[in-house]
Design a protein around this motif. Structure first.
Motif, PDB file in Angstrom:
ATOM      1  N   MET A   1       0.839  -1.208   0.000  1.00 34.03           N
ATOM      2  CA  MET A   1       0.000   0.000   0.000  1.00 34.03           C
ATOM      3  C   MET A   1       0.877   1.263   0.000  1.00 34.03           C
ATOM      4  O   MET A   1       1.911   1.296   0.627  1.00 34.03           O
ATOM      5  N   GLY A   2       0.423   2.238  -0.714  1.00 40.71           N
ATOM      6  CA  GLY A   2       1.155   3.497  -0.715  1.00 40.71           C
ATOM      7  C   GLY A   2       1.744   3.786  -2.080  1.00 40.71           C
ATOM      8  O   GLY A   2       1.730   2.941  -2.979  1.00 40.71           O
ATOM      9  N   CYS A   3       2.260   4.986  -2.198  1.00 39.68           N
ATOM     10  CA  CYS A   3       2.719   5.442  -3.507  1.00 39.68           C
ATOM     11  C   CYS A   3       4.198   5.747  -3.485  1.00 39.68           C
ATOM     12  O   CYS A   3       4.707   6.403  -2.574  1.00 39.68           O
ATOM     13  N   GLU A   4       4.883   5.263  -4.529  1.00 44.09           N
ATOM     14  CA  GLU A   4       6.306   5.531  -4.665  1.00 44.09           C
ATOM     15  C   GLU A   4       6.516   6.421  -5.894  1.00 44.09           C
ATOM     16  O   GLU A   4       5.982   6.131  -6.964  1.00 44.09           O
ATOM     17  N   ILE A   5       7.275   7.484  -5.714  1.00 42.86           N
ATOM     18  CA  ILE A   5       7.565   8.361  -6.852  1.00 42.86           C
ATOM     19  C   ILE A   5       9.035   8.175  -7.214  1.00 42.86           C
ATOM     20  O   ILE A   5       9.919   8.462  -6.400  1.00 42.86           O
ATOM     21  N   THR A   6       9.281   7.661  -8.424  1.00 46.47           N
ATOM     22  CA  THR A   6      10.658   7.359  -8.815  1.00 46.47           C
ATOM     23  C   THR A   6      10.986   7.998 -10.163  1.00 46.47           C
ATOM     24  O   THR A   6      10.148   8.633 -10.787  1.00 46.47           O
ATOM     25  N   THR A   7      12.226   7.797 -10.577  1.00 42.04           N
ATOM     26  CA  THR A   7      12.677   8.265 -11.887  1.00 42.04           C
ATOM     27  C   THR A   7      13.297   7.086 -12.609  1.00 42.04           C
ATOM     28  O   THR A   7      13.960   6.259 -11.964  1.00 42.04           O
ATOM     29  N   LYS A   8      13.061   7.010 -13.891  1.00 38.36           N
ATOM     30  CA  LYS A   8      13.672   5.939 -14.697  1.00 38.36           C
ATOM     31  C   LYS A   8      15.176   5.909 -14.452  1.00 38.36           C
ATOM     32  O   LYS A   8      15.845   6.943 -14.465  1.00 38.36           O
ATOM     33  N   ASN A 365      -4.278   4.356  -0.871  1.00 37.06           N
ATOM     34  CA  ASN A 365      -4.378   3.187  -0.004  1.00 37.06           C
ATOM     35  C   ASN A 365      -4.394   1.930  -0.866  1.00 37.06           C
ATOM     36  O   ASN A 365      -4.998   0.937  -0.562  1.00 37.06           O
ATOM     37  N   TRP A 366      -3.733   2.052  -2.006  1.00 36.06           N
ATOM     38  CA  TRP A 366      -3.493   0.924  -2.910  1.00 36.06           C
ATOM     39  C   TRP A 366      -2.036   1.031  -3.349  1.00 36.06           C
ATOM     40  O   TRP A 366      -1.374   2.022  -3.056  1.00 36.06           O
ATOM     41  N   ASP A 367      -1.524   0.018  -4.042  1.00 36.35           N
ATOM     42  CA  ASP A 367      -0.141   0.085  -4.523  1.00 36.35           C
ATOM     43  C   ASP A 367      -0.068   0.985  -5.742  1.00 36.35           C
ATOM     44  O   ASP A 367      -0.715   0.718  -6.751  1.00 36.35           O
ATOM     45  N   MET A 368       0.724   2.015  -5.624  1.00 35.89           N
ATOM     46  CA  MET A 368       0.786   2.980  -6.703  1.00 35.89           C
ATOM     47  C   MET A 368       2.233   3.404  -6.939  1.00 35.89           C
ATOM     48  O   MET A 368       3.026   3.489  -6.014  1.00 35.89           O
ATOM     49  N   GLU A 369       2.526   3.652  -8.221  1.00 37.36           N
ATOM     50  CA  GLU A 369       3.886   4.032  -8.579  1.00 37.36           C
ATOM     51  C   GLU A 369       3.827   5.165  -9.598  1.00 37.36           C
ATOM     52  O   GLU A 369       3.036   5.107 -10.545  1.00 37.36           O
ATOM     53  N   VAL A 370       4.626   6.187  -9.392  1.00 38.65           N
ATOM     54  CA  VAL A 370       4.749   7.267 -10.379  1.00 38.65           C
ATOM     55  C   VAL A 370       6.191   7.242 -10.873  1.00 38.65           C
ATOM     56  O   VAL A 370       7.119   7.334 -10.075  1.00 38.65           O
ATOM     57  N   VAL A 371       6.369   7.072 -12.192  1.00 40.63           N
ATOM     58  CA  VAL A 371       7.725   7.051 -12.741  1.00 40.63           C
ATOM     59  C   VAL A 371       7.920   8.286 -13.602  1.00 40.63           C
ATOM     60  O   VAL A 371       7.201   8.492 -14.581  1.00 40.63           O
ATOM     61  N   CYS A 372       8.884   9.108 -13.209  1.00 42.29           N
ATOM     62  CA  CYS A 372       9.180  10.309 -13.990  1.00 42.29           C
ATOM     63  C   CYS A 372      10.268  10.007 -15.015  1.00 42.29           C
ATOM     64  O   CYS A 372      11.015   9.044 -14.876  1.00 42.29           O
ATOM     65  N   ASN A 373      10.343  10.860 -16.030  1.00 45.05           N
ATOM     66  CA  ASN A 373      11.297  10.684 -17.138  1.00 45.05           C
ATOM     67  C   ASN A 373      11.173   9.273 -17.719  1.00 45.05           C
ATOM     68  O   ASN A 373      12.149   8.651 -18.114  1.00 45.05           O
ATOM     69  N   ALA A 374       9.953   8.766 -17.759  1.00 48.67           N
ATOM     70  CA  ALA A 374       9.721   7.370 -18.132  1.00 48.67           C
ATOM     71  C   ALA A 374       9.667   7.191 -19.640  1.00 48.67           C
ATOM     72  O   ALA A 374       9.425   8.133 -20.387  1.00 48.67           O
ATOM     73  N   ASP A 375       9.905   5.956 -20.068  1.00 54.57           N
ATOM     74  CA  ASP A 375       9.638   5.584 -21.450  1.00 54.57           C
ATOM     75  C   ASP A 375       8.654   4.415 -21.433  1.00 54.57           C
ATOM     76  O   ASP A 375       8.249   3.952 -20.362  1.00 54.57           O
ATOM     77  N   LEU A 376       8.268   3.948 -22.602  1.00 59.09           N
ATOM     78  CA  LEU A 376       7.271   2.884 -22.630  1.00 59.09           C
ATOM     79  C   LEU A 376       7.862   1.510 -22.323  1.00 59.09           C
ATOM     80  O   LEU A 376       7.134   0.552 -22.101  1.00 59.09           O
ATOM     81  N   TRP A 377       9.188   1.421 -22.298  1.00 56.70           N
ATOM     82  CA  TRP A 377       9.833   0.178 -21.847  1.00 56.70           C
ATOM     83  C   TRP A 377       9.545  -0.045 -20.362  1.00 56.70           C
ATOM     84  O   TRP A 377       9.427  -1.181 -19.910  1.00 56.70           O
TER      85      TRP A 377
END
Lengths: 462, 472
Positions: A1-8, A365-377
């Motif tokens: 549960m919770g959100c992670e904000i990451t970068t490629k 309150n669910w599993d969530m991920e934000v990926v910045c500078n992301a590509d479709l890979w």
């Protein structure tokens, strides 16, 4: 549960989500009436972008090139800017605006675009004393930002160049929709008209969906006029619907001409649309009419049939322009879909601090991920990972093979959506857009249930 | 008379040298449009860049090769999902594109480290792929990144991979044609002869200048299989990197697209003594001629005649059905260059269609020599045509159908003229016997599209008659 904000983590890109800055600038440019953008760079920089627009809209748009060749790369491309502008002005008598859009090559060479424009203006004055053509420098090196920033850059440059003086108050609203479809523009104009508000749409792309007519006339072009652009300084307020696509121009008008700028949540979903209409109402003092209460009700009614029956607990991956992805995620929460993966596709460091992203993180309150500078890979790797469940993909056609190869239902949204017919015609914004998007997601899921024989019998009695 | 200054070109009179109207009794000694010359800025030309000529047209076709584009993201994004060249391994080539995503700091401090990192990442992410092309783009060429050195370093560190570099930025040359040239010559000089093929037939050839558009290569391959000819390398339709390293072992080079790939055939002749045989693969009469020429070379004429007879028995009736219905139709061809001369005579001979105007984006003098020789009098031959010229030419020749790209297709749609995709085809393949029936079918369906009549109807006119009739 919770959100992670990451970068490629990778440096390179495999399957990009966005095109480069000049592409975005060209999209903004074609939204202006009597305008042909002139891309200062190699021929491919405009040729392929024109093709991309044609793929999405099934229409042709005029964009010119300075056709940079080797000699200009060595000795500078000054003469080609001058020749390009003069050729356009001579051959297209209706032309009133020419954004000169730079590219990586001409920014590296360091061509003095402003200096050349000064020279060009003198030449134009002499050759066409009774005609005013606005030649606007738009600096969009491809090695900075992306098509998202390039769009913003061009809108801002054109406003700065044409709204040069505070004009008399005209009672209008400047509406900056961002990079949206003609269907969205039609919807926004409908809202303004229902509320009795006079607005300038920047840019008005309604005619990007244009007819075949008996007289064979061609009307595929932007509608925002020079007069409207000049008049933005006399508006009662600016409303920007996309923080990263045009809001900077609204902020400029506030700073320079005291036109109050309202940067609102991008109106995807019911709540965001409510907020937009309330803002418009507060600014103008005009009430929200009964007709829009009814439109809202239709959307809520339609979505109610889908939410807890089909959408609840379904994990959604969303990719595309940042304002759209964020708006989609907010919409998902309204209909019980779980925005599990958000992909934002350039190196803009502001995304991570965007209050809307932080609000989503706080709510998760669910599993969530934000990926910045992301590509479709990044999407594809997760789609292939058996432990990483993705039930639905929301995004544009460039991600189609992730859906096809991994058997994931996908609703096309954003730009470009060339692998589905007519999507540019329909709104995604507003109540109607929310309804249509919800139904598109549901129908993608239903078709998938049928093709995979996954409880398709549920629909026998729905 | 023959060179034409159009009304829309009065401010750019040098365009007169690029537009030719053929008149009976003239030949190419008298008049030949200037071609392969710089484009006038701001003309709304149709040309692309040299980088795309290398990546999008030739390199990106290969089915087992990573295409690493060293530059900002646009060059990769723009040369992805714009072609229809499938492969028999699930279209790896169309699904992916790779970029080093250059940013400002790399422009300032150099991008070689980023390239190295991106190459390693790509091989790590796709461990089953061992081959790569690396391309420079405008900015990385301008700052002088040494992509060859980076490739060499990685090949030393990863002995199982092989990398080919293409140094052809978008501003090189005047059109995509430059990119074809650079890739051809680079490949023959650096990669051909570095691997030996397994020979399975006494007859071997390379098939050069065909990019498997909608399965062209795969269709023609059925013919070569039937004739018992081993194709050592397809340059580059449905091709593999390693097959192309073995080109030096073929007995014959058969060339379809002489513009994009003639260079490598010439070099194979010079360096390895392999003869070059040019053919046309579109159209019944040309395909028959091609099979006869190839079979004559190998001394297997009877096999060729048998194949021609079989194919005619299967497809000629269908072709003639369309010919009967297309006879006298007027066609315009606005494509790259070679298809002008590949198609003008074959649609005339096989379908009774008259080609009334042709525009080439990147053809050279020899392409115009060929097309003017093969084409009709009364036809316009245009180099690097632009949008206003197209409108004016359409007014003059009034074509029933235009073979061109999708964007121009959308434009002419508004003028009630149907288009057929002259680059990626509508529903191909178009090569070979079956393919030309497909082309005829697509042309027939375009010309007879009922919507064209409906589009011309003005419902405000009392009698429902076509607009053009009402105006008369």
């Amino acid at each position: 549960m919770g959100c992670e904000i990451t970068t490629k983590k990778r440096q390179g890109i495999i399957n990009p989500m966005y095109d480069c800055q000049p592409a975005g600038a060209q999209y903004a440019g074609i939204g202006i009436k009597d305008c042909i953008p002139l891309v200062h760079g190699g021929q491919g920089c405009s040729m392929f972008v024109r093709l991309l627009f044609a793929q999405h809209f099934k229409e042709n748009f005029d964009v010119a090139s300075t056709s940079l060749h080797e000699d200009s790369a060595v000795f500078g491309g000054h003469q080609r800017i001058i020749d390009g502008v003069l050729t356009l002005v001579r051959r297209y008598p209706e032309l009133r605006v020419i954004p000169v859009i730079t590219t990586c090559s001409t920014e590296v060479i360091g061509d003095d675009v402003e200096g050349n424009i000064t020279k060009i203006n003198e030449m134009l004055k002499e050759e066409f004393p009774n005609r005013k053509v606005h030649v606007v420098a738009v600096h969009t090196p491809s090695f900075k930002s992306s098509q998202v920033g390039g769009y913003s850059q061009c809108v801002e440059a054109v406003i700065k160049n044409l709204a040069t003086a505070k004009v008399k108050s005209n009672g209008k609203i400047n509406l900056f929709p961002g990079w949206v479809n003609p269907g969205d523009v039609v919807l926004l104009k409908h809202y303004l008209s229902e509320m009795g508000i006079d607005g300038t749409i920047l840019m008005d792309t309604e005619d990007f969906d244009s007819p075949m007519l008996p007289d064979k006339s061609i009307h595929t072009h932007g509608r925002t006029t020079v007069e409207e652009l000049a008049g933005t300084s006399g508006a009662i307020a600016s409303v920007a619907l996309a923080r990263y696509e045009g809001a900077s121009a609204a902020e400029y008008l506030e700073k320079e001409f005291e036109v109050p700028a309202h940067v609102v949540s991008t109106p995807y979903g019911i709540g965001n649309t409510d907020a937009l209409l309330r803002t418009l109402s507060e600014i103008t003092g005009k009430p929200i009419p009964e007709s829009l209460v009814k439109e809202r009700g239709l959307a809520v009614d339609a979505l109610q049939d889908l939410a807890h029956m089909f959408f609840a607990n379904k994990r959604v991956a969303i990719f595309g322009h940042p304002d759209m992805v964020i708006g989609m995620a907010e919409f998902c929460l309204e209909v019980e879909l779980e925005p599990a993966l958000l992909l934002l596709g350039d190196d803009n460091s502001k995304y991570k601090k965007d209050p809307r992203i932080l609000a989503l993180k706080a709510r998760a309150n669910w599993d969530m991920e934000v990926v910045c500078n992301a590509d479709l890979w990044e999407l594809e790797k997760r789609a292939k990972d058996p432990d990483y469940k993705i039930d639905v993909i929301l995004g544009h056609s460039k991600g189609r093979y992730v859906a096809i190869d991994n058997n994931i239902p996908m609703a096309r949204v954003g730009f470009p959506t060339f692998d589905r017919a007519g999507l540019y015609r329909h709104p995604t914004m507003g109540y109607r857009g929310a309804m249509l998007l919800g139904e598109a997601i549901a129908n993608a899921m239903f078709a998938h249930m049928e093709y995979t024989r996954d409880r398709e019998w549920i629909l026998n009695t729905w | 008379m023959p060179m034409v200054l159009l009304e829309c070109d009065k401010d750019i009179p040098e365009r007169e040298k690029h537009i030719y109207l053929k008149v009976d009794g003239e030949d190419t000694r008298d008049f030949l449009p200037v071609s392969n010359a710089q484009t006038i800025p701001g003309t709304l030309s149709e040309r692309g860049c040299a980088f795309c000529g290398a990546k999008l047209v030739i390199g990106g076709v290969l089915k087992d090769t990573i295409q690493m584009i060293h530059g900002p993201i646009g060059c990769a994004y723009d040369t992805w999902h714009t072609k229809r060249y499938p492969t028999d391994n699930g279209h790896f080539n169309m699904k992916y594109v790779w970029s080093t995503d250059m940013k400002e700091s790399h422009i300032v401090f150099g991008g070689e480290k980023r390239l190295e990192k991106s190459i390693n990442e790509a091989f790590d992410e796709m461990p089953e792929i061992k081959r790569m092309f690396v391309y420079t783009t405008c900015p990385t060429a301008l700052i002088g990144d040494d992509i060859k050195a980076v490739a060499k370093k990685i090949m030393q560190e990863r002995p199982d991979v092989d990398i080919f570099t293409v140094e052809c930025p978008g501003f090189a040359g005047v059109s995509q044609s430059k990119g074809h040239h650079v890739l051809n010559i680079g490949w023959i000089n650096e990669k051909v002869g570095t691997l030996e093929p397994t020979i399975t037939s006494e007859y071997t050839m390379n098939f050069i200048g065909d990019f498997n558009i909608q399965g062209d290569t795969q269709l023609l391959n059925q013919y070569w299989d039937k004739l018992g000819i081993q194709v050592i390398a397809h340059f580059t339709g449905n091709g593999t990197y390693d097959d192309l390293r073995c080109m030096h072992r073929a007995q014959l080079n058969v060339v379809n697209c002489a513009r994009s790939s003639g260079y490598i055939a010439n070099e194979l002749k010079k360096q390895y003594g392999i003869p070059r045989l040019d053919i046309d693969s579109w159209g019944f009469s040309y395909m028959e001629e091609a099979i006869r020429k190839i079979c004559a070379f190998f001394g297997i004429e009877d096999r060729g005649e048998k194949l021609i007879a079989e194919e005619n028995a299967k497809w000629k009736g269908k072709l003639d059905w369309y010919k009967e219905r297309l006879k006298g139709s007027k066609m315009a061809i606005w494509t790259g260059g070679p298809r002008l001369w590949h198609w003008t005579k074959s649609v005339e001979d096989d379908l009774g269609v008259q080609v009334v105007a042709m525009s080439s984006k990147f053809g050279h003098q020899e392409d115009f020599e060929k097309v003017i020789a093969r084409g009709q009098a009364g036809t316009y031959y245009i180099d690097d045509g632009n949008e206003l010229e197209f409108f004016e030419i359409i007014d003059r020749v009034r074509p029933d159908v235009i073979f061109t790209g999708p964007r121009v297709g959308e434009l002419v749609k508004k003028l009630h003229i149907p288009y057929v995709n002259g680059h990626g085809y509508h529903n191909g393949p178009y090569m070979g016997f079956e393919g030309f029936v497909n082309l005829a079918r697509d042309m027939y369906n375009a010309v007879h599209n009922p919507l064209l009549k409906l589009a011309a109807t003005d419902i405000r006119v009392k009698e429902v008659v076509a607009y053009s009739e009402a105006a008369e």
